[in-house]
Design an enzyme around this catalytic site. Sequence first.
Site, PDB file in Angstrom:
ATOM      1  N   ASP A   1       0.789  -1.227   0.000  1.00  0.00           N
ATOM      2  CA  ASP A   1       0.000   0.000   0.000  1.00  0.00           C
ATOM      3  C   ASP A   1       0.823   1.280   0.000  1.00  0.00           C
ATOM      4  O   ASP A   1       0.313   2.336  -0.362  1.00  0.00           O
ATOM      5  CB  ASP A   1      -0.984  -0.014   1.172  1.00  0.00           C
ATOM      6  CG  ASP A   1      -2.096  -1.039   0.948  1.00  0.00           C
ATOM      7  OD1 ASP A   1      -2.398  -1.341  -0.226  1.00  0.00           O
ATOM      8  OD2 ASP A   1      -2.653  -1.546   1.935  1.00  0.00           O
TER       9      ASP A   1
ATOM     10  N   TYR B   1     -10.058  -0.588   0.850  1.00  0.00           N
ATOM     11  CA  TYR B   1      -9.877  -0.853   2.266  1.00  0.00           C
ATOM     12  C   TYR B   1      -9.649   0.414   3.046  1.00  0.00           C
ATOM     13  O   TYR B   1      -9.032   1.350   2.558  1.00  0.00           O
ATOM     14  CB  TYR B   1      -8.673  -1.789   2.475  1.00  0.00           C
ATOM     15  CG  TYR B   1      -9.128  -3.100   3.012  1.00  0.00           C
ATOM     16  CD1 TYR B   1      -9.593  -4.081   2.155  1.00  0.00           C
ATOM     17  CD2 TYR B   1      -9.167  -3.337   4.383  1.00  0.00           C
ATOM     18  CE1 TYR B   1     -10.064  -5.277   2.654  1.00  0.00           C
ATOM     19  CE2 TYR B   1      -9.634  -4.535   4.874  1.00  0.00           C
ATOM     20  CZ  TYR B   1     -10.084  -5.500   4.012  1.00  0.00           C
ATOM     21  OH  TYR B   1     -10.560  -6.671   4.500  1.00  0.00           O
TER      22      TYR B   1
HETATM   23 CU   LIG Z   1      -8.854  -8.196   4.580  1.00  0.00          CU
END
Ligand SMILES: [Cu+2]
Lengths: 727, 727
Positions: free
Chosen positions: B345, B433
């Site tokens: 990320d 997310y």
């Molecule tokens: Cu997850």
Amino acid sequence: THGGPTATPSDHASIFADLTAAELRAVRDFLRGRPELGLTERSGDTLEHNTLFLVELLPPNKRAALRHLDGGGPAPQRRARAVVFFGAQAEPNVTEFSVGPLPRPRSYRPLRFQGGRAVPFSARPVTQREYELLHRALAAATEPLYPLLRDTTGFWFHNCTRRCLTFSDIAPRGLQPGERRTWFVLQRFVEGHYLHPVGMELLLDHRDLDPRRWAVRSVWYNGRYFSGPQELAALYERGAVAVARLPDLADPLFSSYVPRGPTPAGSDAHGAKVCEPRGRRYRLHGNRLQYGGWSVAFRLRSSAGLQLFDVRFGGERVAYELSVQDAIAFYGGDTPAAMQTKYVDAGWGMGSVTFELAPGIDCPATAAFVDVHHMYDSAGPRRFPRALCVFELPTAVPLRRHFDSDFRGGFHFYAGLEGTALVLRTTSTVYNYDYIWDVLLYPNGVLEAKVHATGFIHATFHTARGRRYGSRVHSHVLGNVHTHLVHYKVDLDVAGTANSFETMDVSFENISNPWSPGARVVQPRLRRERIRTERRAALPMGAALPRYLLFSNTRRRNRWGHARSYRIQHQSHAGSVLPRGWKEEKGVSWSRYHLAVTRHRDSEACSSSIYNQNDPWEPAVNFESFIRNNESIEDQDLVAWVTVGFLHVPHSEDVPNTATPGNSVGFFLRPFNFFDEDPSVSLRSAVIVRPRGPSPAQPEVQRWTPDPPGPCAAPPPFSYNGTNWAV
Amino acid sequence: THGGPTATPSDHASIFADLTAAELRAVRDFLRGRPELGLTERSGDTLEHNTLFLVELLPPNKRAALRHLDGGGPAPQRRARAVVFFGAQAEPNVTEFSVGPLPRPRSYRPLRFQGGRAVPFSARPVTQREYELLHRALAAATEPLYPLLRDTTGFWFHNCTRRCLTFSDIAPRGLQPGERRTWFVLQRFVEGHYLHPVGMELLLDHRDLDPRRWAVRSVWYNGRYFSGPQELAALYERGAVAVARLPDLADPLFSSYVPRGPTPAGSDAHGAKVCEPRGRRYRLHGNRLQYGGWSVAFRLRSSAGLQLFDVRFGGERVAYELSVQDAIAFYGGDTPAAMQTKYVDAGWGMGSVTFELAPGIDCPATAAFVDVHHMYDSAGPRRFPRALCVFELPTAVPLRRHFDSDFRGGFHFYAGLEGTALVLRTTSTVYNYDYIWDVLLYPNGVLEAKVHATGFIHATFHTARGRRYGSRVHSHVLGNVHTHLVHYKVDLDVAGTANSFETMDVSFENISNPWSPGARVVQPRLRRERIRTERRAALPMGAALPRYLLFSNTRRRNRWGHARSYRIQHQSHAGSVLPRGWKEEKGVSWSRYHLAVTRHRDSEACSSSIYNQNDPWEPAVNFESFIRNNESIEDQDLVAWVTVGFLHVPHSEDVPNTATPGNSVGFFLRPFNFFDEDPSVSLRSAVIVRPRGPSPAQPEVQRWTPDPPGPCAAPPPFSYNGTNWAV
Ligand SMILES: [Cu+2]
Ligand SMILES: [Ca+2]
Ligand SMILES: [Ca+2]
Ligand SMILES: [Ca+2]
Ligand SMILES: [Ca+2]
Ligand SMILES: [Cu+2]
């Protein structure tokens, strides 16, 4: 303070409610009226009496309960479990009885332990009466040591008024079945005496029921063993003993809670609190608790503490029972008491030492407090005020949230749900230690069981070799290394009682890359393993735990075709307390496994007993026997047995008390393909924000609860009673 | 909303403060004014430009900072890190520069990566400009598929207005260095499009800087691979393709936050909140935060998020730095996109996707909110409102407590301290997310770093073989198995910078029983191991972690003679993401270790980089190289590198979003013989209750804070903006 945890009889939860004071009295009076039991009021100077030690609810057997809960059958008879110490018999023993029906008992019958074996008298917990006699015996025995104790500590034992000694006793009380000889650690009797060992430990044999035949068998003083007080006293008089002179105690005592030192900025004002602007969102009716889709029946059994029954979410049972079984702490050290300490707290009335919770400290001031009754080592029922509390917790973390960026400075939407949970809490103050027992109910079908450890460490006198076993935490104090383990029973009933158990983790597969000839793909793949027998489902401490532990009804599928399941997720740093099979380890054989899964049997109600402490060698309940018959666990009524814990190497920051941050362990019960989607979609606390036209126009806020929530009233003034009383 | 995280220049914390908007502009303008860099505004239809991608604070080197903080030396020059994408050069590359001094830069010099190697252009993160071009390319490429997409999904890509498709792209973007070909997952563009894959994935090669040379290399549709859109379109027209017809979308969308279903009792009202009856007990001055003995400087770097500096308790530094390094999620699946997904990320601007926190949901309404500035893939600084929040949390568990029973219905004393902690929070919404990053400061010297995962799962189209890799969570959706790992840097400076590292656990010893001849004692004993080199201090994922990980200054002792130490305690269920050494695993070599300990070097500032995502095979930063020289770690300035994470097997309850309960991991920093006693003894929130004479007289309550705390005001109405903007 809430009136009491007994539901109205019309509520199904009432079949699990603890006995009322009236019921407890009825059982006592009924048994006292049976001449063949020979129950007497405790009196005289010996232990040769038959006494009623404990009365508590004997829960109905599961079949009868389910007939009532699910089949509309009649409420099972309420019955009591009564524990009688038969000290006045030719062969003194402990017998447990089932007594009923309540509220007007008519009969009783013995309850049998594994193998039908009687409980030997030496396995019984120590009563207050025995402690009084022990105190007297120790005061007498240490009389010759008065000069030594006075000279080196400024405190003494016999005939003391102000500068007194006291003691901590440890267990087990011997090295083999039948023994009852206990090491006592002498301490200066000040606030936090657990941290004030004077350097003397005495081994007293109190097996005989007549205290006149008790005797000190050994004395340890400042690193050296003596045959008894006389020898030590004589040597001291001759100047032949290396003494440990303790400094006078400074004020404030290092073992006290009195604040000292510079005040950190802000700490003299009240900080953040929990508040309820719109009042309570949960319902507490007797022993029934309802919140956010959850419904549980609860009790606080005097023997072993918190026990939930009929745990439902969305009306559907998830677990028939969830309960604390035992908590242990096994120590290492350089003094005999430390070497010998293997505390098995169910043997110390773990469920009965549920003293008053302080509003605003032990629970938020907004909490509902519940009184309970115990009849444990007392002549009749006693009321323990505020033994339980219930409160809604703002978790301060959103239950879920997402910000959907458009990556051009704007957004598609923002959405979130505030995080809350209901907490049901009690404590067990097992002498020095305070366990804080929590069950958290999250409104998305997740349940968390958690225990925090606080209170005083069990400390011994510091010696040079002691540092192999812990840290010196004060001039003469060693904090001894120990392992805390806690055992829970979780009778999951996942979409019915016919359940199977499966572990799941990942392994890597190496396959050819389907879009790039010649290349390989290495990727994780689910490794699922159906566990078919009790033995294979006992997952040992030594090995890594598969990360998904799933309990399923393989015949009930969610909308997407998956077996409806719940998952147990450990939060634990547990390790073994002793090598497998070593003497006392047999008394805590549940500690061998992070998780064990057994077929449900009413006869296997508990994994431990109040007797395992004082006879761990031939324990009244040996958990290992539950799995020894290695039954099939496919499509059966399964019970999960969960062990959690941590290694505690005390350090200076455990003085004055172990603090809670970082000292909690527990487990989650989480739905896993149990529902078709997250059940929190039913909550009205969602907030959605969407842009309205081109920014920076005020966005549109969609919500289903009022905004703002409104102010919170000030909590009532602090109050505390501190006592429990006969009712 | 708080003004901004820049401390007054007189505060030492200011040397760690993020660059102000003015500083960011100054750096940009300075670099644009250097003709040799050839920086242009982004324009035109190719990527053949030199662009300034990122500007953020370049923290001072540690020696200079300590001279200032501790030695009264001058404040180090403020400098910027500037990342330039040189797309217009003969050999396109990425170069990082150190630019300074601020606020009026005069010079710049290149910053070198390991081995002095330039960063290949193919390793750069994808910019918004590239995404626009990719979107255009995909729309054009899928034009032949319009009939298929419209017929089977009711949505399409090119020329769409209302019923549009969108995509999720995955990474890495190829199989070896230099490649830039990405799998795109087509989705219906509705709220929560991550859960709406249509069954088609396209592999687009976008390595060339001129998009006219980009091309689709493969198409996966409903389980089958095709050479390109033309082939698939032609076969579809001939009826030779097995299609997946998606049902119309029902209202409310299953992927949305709109509540549905019956309301659980009480859930339509506001629940428990955090309130502050006496206002804030912490001080937030610029980027300096003080609370309960703690003082920390913080910043939110655009590259990788939260970073604390100069973490002090009681005035004494405990850590020089504590920061998030990277977060990864490596997947498995049956579709090419799922097989290939290994999200790193930091390569997705993890520190810059810090969108607005909603008061009352993401943080209590009482929180202080802090805006930040990012200049990441933008022409100038942008203001991100409410990117951080700070609040005091009532933990609802006492910090410590003890009830001291007299075992006769009364008590010696009750004492307790309310539990509170200060929380510093931010989020990273990395596309689907949402990570919630917390640092908790407990007033007893314990610090907790924690991350919760929420938001949408990364899902792919459901296929029969997909169940090996996860759960079907909707009719056409597979939730793919993945492992989340997070890496933290903790530059502990425990009682100075000269530290050593030791592990501690227990083993059993079997000794003769000193008071019972012939008997044996088996007991735990500390097993301490001083770890002397970096290699041995790298504790691998596969092995059990010793339970005490201690960082000490062996020459500084507490009052009881113990080396002053801090402990790292993991709360994690981490596992390996790939076999060691396997291709992309090299890009996340930090993931091999639960903990690694290295000598501090300014040149080893981060364990990862924004380039590791798109070139994990020859990563710009390879953490393994930090330990390869296997330096001595005795009496050195040590850095602890902590990996935490969990295995996520998605399940139906991850729809619409992963919920936070049970989904957090992190670690504690705990004093271990660092102090002489628990520093919480200085807190005035202690309450002591003692019986006054014979019960039931009202007991005496001793407290140092007023009682009751008073009412709490209603929070202000909800507000949300949702945008970020150029400043
Ligand atoms: Cu997850
Ligand atoms: Ca069995
Ligand atoms: Ca069951
Ligand atoms: Ca090194
Ligand atoms: Ca360091
Ligand atoms: Cu402990």
